[in-house]
Design a protein around this motif. Structure first.
Motif, PDB file in Angstrom:
ATOM      1  N   PRO A  14     -42.718  50.344 -21.138  1.00 28.11           N
ATOM      2  CA  PRO A  14     -42.826  51.166 -22.582  1.00 28.11           C
ATOM      3  C   PRO A  14     -42.302  52.574 -22.314  1.00 28.11           C
ATOM      4  O   PRO A  14     -42.164  52.914 -21.195  1.00 28.11           O
ATOM      5  CB  PRO A  14     -44.161  51.209 -22.682  1.00 28.11           C
ATOM      6  N   GLU A  15     -41.752  53.213 -23.385  1.00 30.52           N
ATOM      7  CA  GLU A  15     -41.303  54.383 -23.269  1.00 30.52           C
ATOM      8  C   GLU A  15     -42.402  55.480 -23.949  1.00 30.52           C
ATOM      9  O   GLU A  15     -42.763  55.348 -25.145  1.00 30.52           O
ATOM     10  CB  GLU A  15     -40.316  54.421 -24.248  1.00 30.52           C
ATOM     11  N   THR A  16     -43.245  55.920 -22.919  1.00 31.12           N
ATOM     12  CA  THR A  16     -44.156  56.839 -23.209  1.00 31.12           C
ATOM     13  C   THR A  16     -44.232  58.204 -23.470  1.00 31.12           C
ATOM     14  O   THR A  16     -45.098  58.900 -23.740  1.00 31.12           O
ATOM     15  CB  THR A  16     -45.524  56.653 -22.378  1.00 31.12           C
ATOM     16  N   LYS A  17     -42.943  58.829 -23.434  1.00 31.26           N
ATOM     17  CA  LYS A  17     -42.572  60.287 -23.531  1.00 31.26           C
ATOM     18  C   LYS A  17     -43.194  60.670 -24.833  1.00 31.26           C
ATOM     19  O   LYS A  17     -42.936  60.214 -25.718  1.00 31.26           O
ATOM     20  CB  LYS A  17     -41.005  60.338 -23.605  1.00 31.26           C
ATOM     21  N   GLY A  18     -43.928  61.774 -24.588  1.00 29.51           N
ATOM     22  CA  GLY A  18     -44.619  62.487 -26.056  1.00 29.51           C
ATOM     23  C   GLY A  18     -45.619  61.723 -26.955  1.00 29.51           C
ATOM     24  O   GLY A  18     -46.101  62.195 -27.591  1.00 29.51           O
ATOM     25  N   ARG A  19     -45.813  60.409 -26.164  1.00 28.14           N
ATOM     26  CA  ARG A  19     -47.021  59.806 -27.074  1.00 28.14           C
ATOM     27  C   ARG A  19     -48.563  60.436 -26.382  1.00 28.14           C
ATOM     28  O   ARG A  19     -48.585  60.452 -25.261  1.00 28.14           O
ATOM     29  CB  ARG A  19     -46.826  58.359 -26.695  1.00 28.14           C
ATOM     30  N   PRO A  20     -49.321  60.410 -27.154  1.00 31.68           N
ATOM     31  CA  PRO A  20     -50.766  60.693 -26.806  1.00 31.68           C
ATOM     32  C   PRO A  20     -51.303  59.425 -25.927  1.00 31.68           C
ATOM     33  O   PRO A  20     -50.971  58.416 -26.261  1.00 31.68           O
ATOM     34  CB  PRO A  20     -51.538  60.861 -28.080  1.00 31.68           C
ATOM     35  N   LEU A  21     -52.132  59.840 -24.953  1.00 28.50           N
ATOM     36  CA  LEU A  21     -52.688  58.656 -24.070  1.00 28.50           C
ATOM     37  C   LEU A  21     -53.586  57.682 -25.118  1.00 28.50           C
ATOM     38  O   LEU A  21     -53.438  56.512 -25.030  1.00 28.50           O
ATOM     39  CB  LEU A  21     -53.608  59.150 -23.166  1.00 28.50           C
ATOM     40  N   GLU A  22     -54.137  58.394 -26.304  1.00 30.58           N
ATOM     41  CA  GLU A  22     -54.887  57.110 -26.918  1.00 30.58           C
ATOM     42  C   GLU A  22     -53.876  56.456 -27.899  1.00 30.58           C
ATOM     43  O   GLU A  22     -54.461  55.404 -28.401  1.00 30.58           O
ATOM     44  CB  GLU A  22     -55.882  58.145 -27.890  1.00 30.58           C
ATOM     45  N   ASP A  23     -52.742  56.567 -28.032  1.00 32.24           N
ATOM     46  CA  ASP A  23     -51.738  55.709 -28.620  1.00 32.24           C
ATOM     47  C   ASP A  23     -51.193  54.549 -27.628  1.00 32.24           C
ATOM     48  O   ASP A  23     -50.847  53.452 -28.613  1.00 32.24           O
ATOM     49  CB  ASP A  23     -50.521  56.398 -29.209  1.00 32.24           C
ATOM     50  N   ILE A  24     -51.518  54.604 -26.539  1.00 34.11           N
ATOM     51  CA  ILE A  24     -51.009  53.290 -25.700  1.00 34.11           C
ATOM     52  C   ILE A  24     -51.502  51.984 -26.079  1.00 34.11           C
ATOM     53  O   ILE A  24     -50.869  50.992 -26.117  1.00 34.11           O
ATOM     54  CB  ILE A  24     -51.066  53.580 -24.266  1.00 34.11           C
ATOM     55  N   GLY A  25     -52.795  52.061 -26.349  1.00 29.57           N
ATOM     56  CA  GLY A  25     -53.518  50.765 -26.572  1.00 29.57           C
ATOM     57  C   GLY A  25     -52.742  50.040 -27.926  1.00 29.57           C
ATOM     58  O   GLY A  25     -52.875  48.953 -27.987  1.00 29.57           O
ATOM     59  N   GLN A  26     -52.516  50.845 -28.864  1.00 22.37           N
ATOM     60  CA  GLN A  26     -51.926  50.315 -29.984  1.00 22.37           C
ATOM     61  C   GLN A  26     -50.502  49.841 -29.719  1.00 22.37           C
ATOM     62  O   GLN A  26     -50.240  48.667 -30.368  1.00 22.37           O
ATOM     63  CB  GLN A  26     -51.691  51.428 -31.306  1.00 22.37           C
ATOM     64  N   TYR A  27     -49.748  50.160 -28.779  1.00 25.88           N
ATOM     65  CA  TYR A  27     -48.571  49.871 -28.391  1.00 25.88           C
ATOM     66  C   TYR A  27     -48.446  48.628 -27.927  1.00 25.88           C
ATOM     67  O   TYR A  27     -47.738  47.370 -28.128  1.00 25.88           O
ATOM     68  CB  TYR A  27     -47.826  50.711 -27.322  1.00 25.88           C
ATOM     69  N   TRP A  28     -49.415  48.305 -26.853  1.00 24.65           N
ATOM     70  CA  TRP A  28     -49.794  46.741 -26.490  1.00 24.65           C
ATOM     71  C   TRP A  28     -50.235  45.852 -27.528  1.00 24.65           C
ATOM     72  O   TRP A  28     -49.899  44.722 -27.543  1.00 24.65           O
ATOM     73  CB  TRP A  28     -50.558  46.919 -25.369  1.00 24.65           C
ATOM     74  N   LYS A  29     -51.079  46.397 -28.548  1.00 26.73           N
ATOM     75  CA  LYS A  29     -51.545  45.346 -29.683  1.00 26.73           C
ATOM     76  C   LYS A  29     -50.548  44.947 -30.454  1.00 26.73           C
ATOM     77  O   LYS A  29     -50.685  43.995 -31.196  1.00 26.73           O
ATOM     78  CB  LYS A  29     -52.757  45.970 -30.437  1.00 26.73           C
ATOM     79  N   ASN A  30     -49.390  45.888 -30.530  1.00 30.51           N
ATOM     80  CA  ASN A  30     -48.268  45.492 -31.395  1.00 30.51           C
ATOM     81  C   ASN A  30     -47.305  44.694 -30.745  1.00 30.51           C
ATOM     82  O   ASN A  30     -46.092  44.660 -31.030  1.00 30.51           O
ATOM     83  CB  ASN A  30     -47.367  46.614 -32.001  1.00 30.51           C
ATOM     84  N   GLY A  31     -47.651  44.126 -29.374  1.00 31.15           N
ATOM     85  CA  GLY A  31     -46.710  43.031 -28.801  1.00 31.15           C
ATOM     86  C   GLY A  31     -45.760  43.888 -28.143  1.00 31.15           C
ATOM     87  O   GLY A  31     -44.446  43.208 -27.947  1.00 31.15           O
ATOM     88  N   GLY A  32     -45.864  45.100 -27.588  1.00 33.47           N
ATOM     89  CA  GLY A  32     -44.881  46.005 -26.737  1.00 33.47           C
ATOM     90  C   GLY A  32     -43.770  46.659 -27.774  1.00 33.47           C
ATOM     91  O   GLY A  32     -42.904  46.913 -27.243  1.00 33.47           O
ATOM     92  N   ARG A  33     -44.255  47.294 -28.799  1.00 29.70           N
ATOM     93  CA  ARG A  33     -43.652  47.994 -29.795  1.00 29.70           C
ATOM     94  C   ARG A  33     -44.431  49.194 -30.415  1.00 29.70           C
ATOM     95  O   ARG A  33     -45.721  48.797 -30.526  1.00 29.70           O
ATOM     96  CB  ARG A  33     -43.203  47.093 -31.005  1.00 29.70           C
ATOM     97  N   TRP A  34     -43.870  50.308 -30.549  1.00 35.87           N
ATOM     98  CA  TRP A  34     -44.530  51.416 -31.053  1.00 35.87           C
ATOM     99  C   TRP A  34     -44.577  51.263 -32.815  1.00 35.87           C
ATOM    100  O   TRP A  34     -43.558  50.802 -33.263  1.00 35.87           O
ATOM    101  CB  TRP A  34     -43.808  52.837 -30.671  1.00 35.87           C
TER     102      TRP A  34
END
Length: 459
Positions: A439-459
């Motif tokens: 994943p590209e996590t640059k500039g993303r709050p840590l609290e957003d990472i769970g949503q990334y995986w819930k979206n199937g690997g998409r922001w």
């Protein structure tokens, strides 16, 4: 302080202290990784060790690291990130001293196992501590500082071994590691724990105070606390089984695979056995072999400083892919050098081989070496962060054992060309794995990472 660390806003004094102090725990990890390479030149003579026994002594510490990494995340959740790191640094000092005074081989093996246990815990808890403490805008650079410290420790280990080589004082090589352990313990005692750990334990007032000191006056602390609290509230009780269930199974596959590839591509074969590789190139003087090994790591240190400067600008994925691509090219060069040279190296081939090792190490520290700590702190949602880091670093250390245990045998059986061809193929596979899942996590709050995986690997 570079803009990579300060970002566009002002970084508070405490934030800098947290980032630097926590990251310097990497010094003890790096020092222990390299000083055994120098000490082994003389340990083998004193204890009459064959190649298999040398591999066993070298990898004993990694076996301890695996066990430490397995429960390091759970320990950090239970007693806190800071107390865990203080215990790690102080125990490292104690067990390093025991290694230096070991009266028999079995005592040395036990001491190195206990060293590994403490290091295994540290490699899990430090990225979590730094990720949870660092400001979002400069989190990547703070995490890369851990690799800066690790490479600095590797160089220090080689330089100490080189200085002590004329007297063959392997006991001093191992025992002197107690000094940075004591210093780091004292520094860590000054730090608070992370705001997210305080929230997890219901200690909101301490979380608010810590966050205000870390983030500075321009940040709405109450809003941050609400976001962090909501992140924990939306997750059920943490369980290892969550790592194997959707939506986080994809994340688990990524962290386990990344951990394996970090080591299976062969970096610790270079760190542990650089003197032996230079010996295969025709160098016979111990001081020269250790000095060249240190010089290779200096190139790695330059590369990781470059990563620190660009990680929060370029992003995680480009840095990682550029580093792996450089390793592929380095392996190709080393295969050519060993295939042409065989057992006889002239001046040009020796220079080319040295360049190959430099490129290999620089590519690793720029990519894998820097990003493994970044993703250990960023790849998982809050309730799984410590367990995810445990899984990633455990897979890393298991692969480390495999490489450490079989590299000398593989080098003897396949020769330099065959060995680096194997590492090259693994690096190519790693490149496509990262391109697929990272994943590209640059500039993303840590609290957003769970949503990334819930979206199937998409922001």
């Amino acid at each position: 302080m570079s803009s990579a660390l300060t970002g566009n806003g002002r970084t508070t004094r405490l934030a800098l202290l947290v980032g630097v102090a926590a990251a310097t725990v990497g010094i003890i990890y790096g020092y222990d990784s390299s000083n055994i390479g120098g000490a082994m030149l003389y340990l083998a003579k004193d204890f009459h060790l064959d190649a298999a026994a040398q591999s066993w002594v070298t990898t004993t510490v990694v076996v301890g690291e695996i066990l430490g990494a397995l429960f390091g995340g759970a320990l950090a959740n239970r007693i806190g990130r800071k107390p865990t790191m203080v215990a790690v640094a102080s125990c490292f000092a104690l067990f390093s001293l025991l290694s230096g005074v070991a009266p028999a081989l079995w005592v040395l093996v036990v001491a190195r196992f206990l060293l590994g246990l403490t290091i295994g815990i540290s490699v899990v808890v430090v990225p979590v501590f730094v990720a949870e403490s660092a400001p979002t805008r400069s989190r990547g650079a703070f995490l890369v500082l851990y690799q800066v410290a690790t490479v600095s420790g590797i160089i220090l280990g080689y330089l100490v071994a080189m200085a002590l080589a004329p007297t063959e004082s392997w006991r001093w090589m191992l025992g002197l590691a107690a000094i940075p352990g004591v210093i780091i313990t004292i520094v860590l005692l000054r730090l608070p724990d992370t705001a997210r750990w305080y929230v997890m334990k219901g200690r909101t007032a301490e979380a608010r105070a810590t966050l205000a000191r870390i983030e500075g006056p321009e940040v709405d602390v109450d809003a941050e606390i609400e976001t962090i609290t909501a992140g924990f509230a939306s997750a059920h009780a943490t369980s290892w089984r969550d790592l194997l269930r959707k939506p986080f199974l994809r994340a688990t596959l990524f962290v386990v695979g990344l951990g394996f590839f970090v080591q299976l591509t062969g970096i610790n074969a270079i760190v542990y056995y650089s003197p032996r590789i230079f010996e295969a190139m025709g160098f016979t003087d111990d001081i020269v072999k250790l000095g060249l090994s240190a010089l290779v790591q200096v190139a790695g240190l330059v590369a990781v400083f470059i990563a620190l400067l660009v990680i929060d600008r370029m992003g995680r994925r480009p840095v990682l892919l550029i580093g792996i691509g450089t390793m592929v090219l380095a392996n190709l060069l080393l295969v050519i050098v060993f295939a042409i040279g065989g057992g006889h190296f002239d001046g040009a081939l020796t220079i080319a081989g040295f360049i190959g090792l430099v490129l290999f190490t620089a590519g690793f520290t720029f990519g894998f070496g820097s990003l493994v700590w970044v993703y250990a702190g960023e790849a998982m949602p809050a309730h799984l962060r410590s367990l995810g880091a445990s899984v990633m670093l455990t897979s890393d250390l298991v692969a480390n054992v495999i490489v450490g245990a079989f590299f000398l045998t593989m080098l003897n059986a396949l020769g330099g060309a065959g060995t680096f061809a194997v590492f090259g193929v693994i690096a190519i596979i790693a490149f496509f794995f990262v391109a697929w899942l990272a994943p590209e996590t640059k500039g993303r709050p840590l609290e957003d990472i769970g949503q990334y995986w819930k979206n199937g690997g998409r922001w």
